[in-house]
Design a protein around this motif. Sequence first.
Motif, PDB file in Angstrom:
ATOM      1  N   VAL A 112       0.842  -1.205   0.000  1.00  0.00           N
ATOM      2  CA  VAL A 112       0.000   0.000   0.000  1.00  0.00           C
ATOM      3  C   VAL A 112       0.876   1.253   0.000  1.00  0.00           C
ATOM      4  O   VAL A 112       0.641   2.187  -0.781  1.00  0.00           O
ATOM      5  CB  VAL A 112      -0.975  -0.011   1.203  1.00  0.00           C
ATOM      6  CG1 VAL A 112      -1.665   1.331   1.366  1.00  0.00           C
ATOM      7  CG2 VAL A 112      -2.005  -1.120   1.032  1.00  0.00           C
ATOM      8  N   PHE A 113       1.904   1.268   0.847  1.00  0.00           N
ATOM      9  CA  PHE A 113       2.827   2.412   0.860  1.00  0.00           C
ATOM     10  C   PHE A 113       3.502   2.593  -0.493  1.00  0.00           C
ATOM     11  O   PHE A 113       3.611   3.709  -1.002  1.00  0.00           O
ATOM     12  CB  PHE A 113       3.906   2.237   1.929  1.00  0.00           C
ATOM     13  CG  PHE A 113       3.455   2.490   3.340  1.00  0.00           C
ATOM     14  CD1 PHE A 113       2.187   2.961   3.643  1.00  0.00           C
ATOM     15  CD2 PHE A 113       4.321   2.244   4.392  1.00  0.00           C
ATOM     16  CE1 PHE A 113       1.793   3.183   4.941  1.00  0.00           C
ATOM     17  CE2 PHE A 113       3.929   2.468   5.703  1.00  0.00           C
ATOM     18  CZ  PHE A 113       2.670   2.936   5.975  1.00  0.00           C
ATOM     19  N   GLN A 116       1.117   4.015  -3.092  1.00  0.00           N
ATOM     20  CA  GLN A 116       0.895   5.444  -2.861  1.00  0.00           C
ATOM     21  C   GLN A 116       2.104   6.267  -3.281  1.00  0.00           C
ATOM     22  O   GLN A 116       1.970   7.349  -3.844  1.00  0.00           O
ATOM     23  CB  GLN A 116       0.550   5.702  -1.397  1.00  0.00           C
ATOM     24  CG  GLN A 116      -0.754   5.095  -0.949  1.00  0.00           C
ATOM     25  CD  GLN A 116      -1.931   5.625  -1.742  1.00  0.00           C
ATOM     26  OE1 GLN A 116      -2.065   6.821  -1.964  1.00  0.00           O
ATOM     27  NE2 GLN A 116      -2.797   4.732  -2.189  1.00  0.00           N
ATOM     28  N   LYS A 117       3.303   5.754  -3.016  1.00  0.00           N
ATOM     29  CA  LYS A 117       4.529   6.466  -3.407  1.00  0.00           C
ATOM     30  C   LYS A 117       4.639   6.544  -4.922  1.00  0.00           C
ATOM     31  O   LYS A 117       4.960   7.596  -5.480  1.00  0.00           O
ATOM     32  CB  LYS A 117       5.745   5.738  -2.810  1.00  0.00           C
ATOM     33  CG  LYS A 117       7.081   6.278  -3.240  1.00  0.00           C
ATOM     34  CD  LYS A 117       7.417   7.568  -2.560  1.00  0.00           C
ATOM     35  CE  LYS A 117       8.848   7.969  -2.899  1.00  0.00           C
ATOM     36  NZ  LYS A 117       9.137   9.307  -2.467  1.00  0.00           N
ATOM     37  N   GLU A 119       2.251   6.419  -7.104  1.00  0.00           N
ATOM     38  CA  GLU A 119       1.200   7.272  -7.651  1.00  0.00           C
ATOM     39  C   GLU A 119       1.434   8.741  -7.336  1.00  0.00           C
ATOM     40  O   GLU A 119       0.709   9.597  -7.824  1.00  0.00           O
ATOM     41  CB  GLU A 119      -0.165   6.842  -7.116  1.00  0.00           C
ATOM     42  CG  GLU A 119      -0.655   5.544  -7.711  1.00  0.00           C
ATOM     43  CD  GLU A 119      -2.034   5.171  -7.214  1.00  0.00           C
ATOM     44  OE1 GLU A 119      -2.427   5.602  -6.106  1.00  0.00           O
ATOM     45  OE2 GLU A 119      -2.721   4.441  -7.933  1.00  0.00           O
ATOM     46  N   ASN A 121       1.222  10.087  -4.268  1.00  0.00           N
ATOM     47  CA  ASN A 121       0.426  10.526  -3.129  1.00  0.00           C
ATOM     48  C   ASN A 121       1.240  10.648  -1.845  1.00  0.00           C
ATOM     49  O   ASN A 121       0.780  11.249  -0.885  1.00  0.00           O
ATOM     50  CB  ASN A 121      -0.749   9.575  -2.891  1.00  0.00           C
ATOM     51  CG  ASN A 121      -1.697   9.559  -4.073  1.00  0.00           C
ATOM     52  OD1 ASN A 121      -1.772  10.528  -4.824  1.00  0.00           O
ATOM     53  ND2 ASN A 121      -2.402   8.466  -4.263  1.00  0.00           N
ATOM     54  N   LEU A 122       2.414  10.021  -1.799  1.00  0.00           N
ATOM     55  CA  LEU A 122       3.300  10.106  -0.638  1.00  0.00           C
ATOM     56  C   LEU A 122       4.605  10.763  -1.048  1.00  0.00           C
ATOM     57  O   LEU A 122       5.155  10.444  -2.100  1.00  0.00           O
ATOM     58  CB  LEU A 122       3.619   8.705  -0.092  1.00  0.00           C
ATOM     59  CG  LEU A 122       2.563   7.968   0.699  1.00  0.00           C
ATOM     60  CD1 LEU A 122       3.078   6.607   1.116  1.00  0.00           C
ATOM     61  CD2 LEU A 122       2.138   8.753   1.910  1.00  0.00           C
TER      62      LEU A 122
END
Length: 183
Positions: A112-113, A116-117, A119, A121-122
């Motif tokens: 999940v992390f 997100q990275k 994409e 988002n993080l």
Amino acid sequence: WLLLLLSLRAPWFLSSAVLLSMRLRVTGSIAAPQQSSETDTPPAGGGISIPTIFAPMIACSVAVCLPSIYTLYTSYMNDQRRGAFPSVLEQYRRIVARKCLYVAALRIIFFVFLMQKLEGNLQWPYRIVCLPLWTQVLVVLTMLHTSIKQLNDDMCERAFKKQNTWSEIHLVASLFLSMKIDG
């Protein structure tokens, strides 16, 4: 047999590799492109999103939990029926099943992390994104030095250590890879 087939990892990783290859063939990059001001742009990667690429690996992590859940359930049900203290082998099976559940949960958090990275988002460095991978090794070592040592059985201790050698190699590889990516 169904639980054994679900726990095989090769088909899950192969499907993720094929999806990743298809995305790389279209876009040349796994990371999501920068958002443009136009809202009518087609999706990057030929319609293959980053969560779609990671979905088989997350499903694999969930499927690997099923035999462990079954083992824990049957073990505790047998103890309630018998009312006796479980044998060393039964305790060892419980420890290994719990370890598999913890490692699978941490692996899902890592995926999940990472999604997100990728994409965008993080904004965390990859060292932080890989933290769940490193926590897996801590969980394994903690279980080795607490639960397995309490069994006082050399055979169980050797089996557990042998089973977790790859975790240490995995830790070192992910540490060097994240340091290289972060620069």
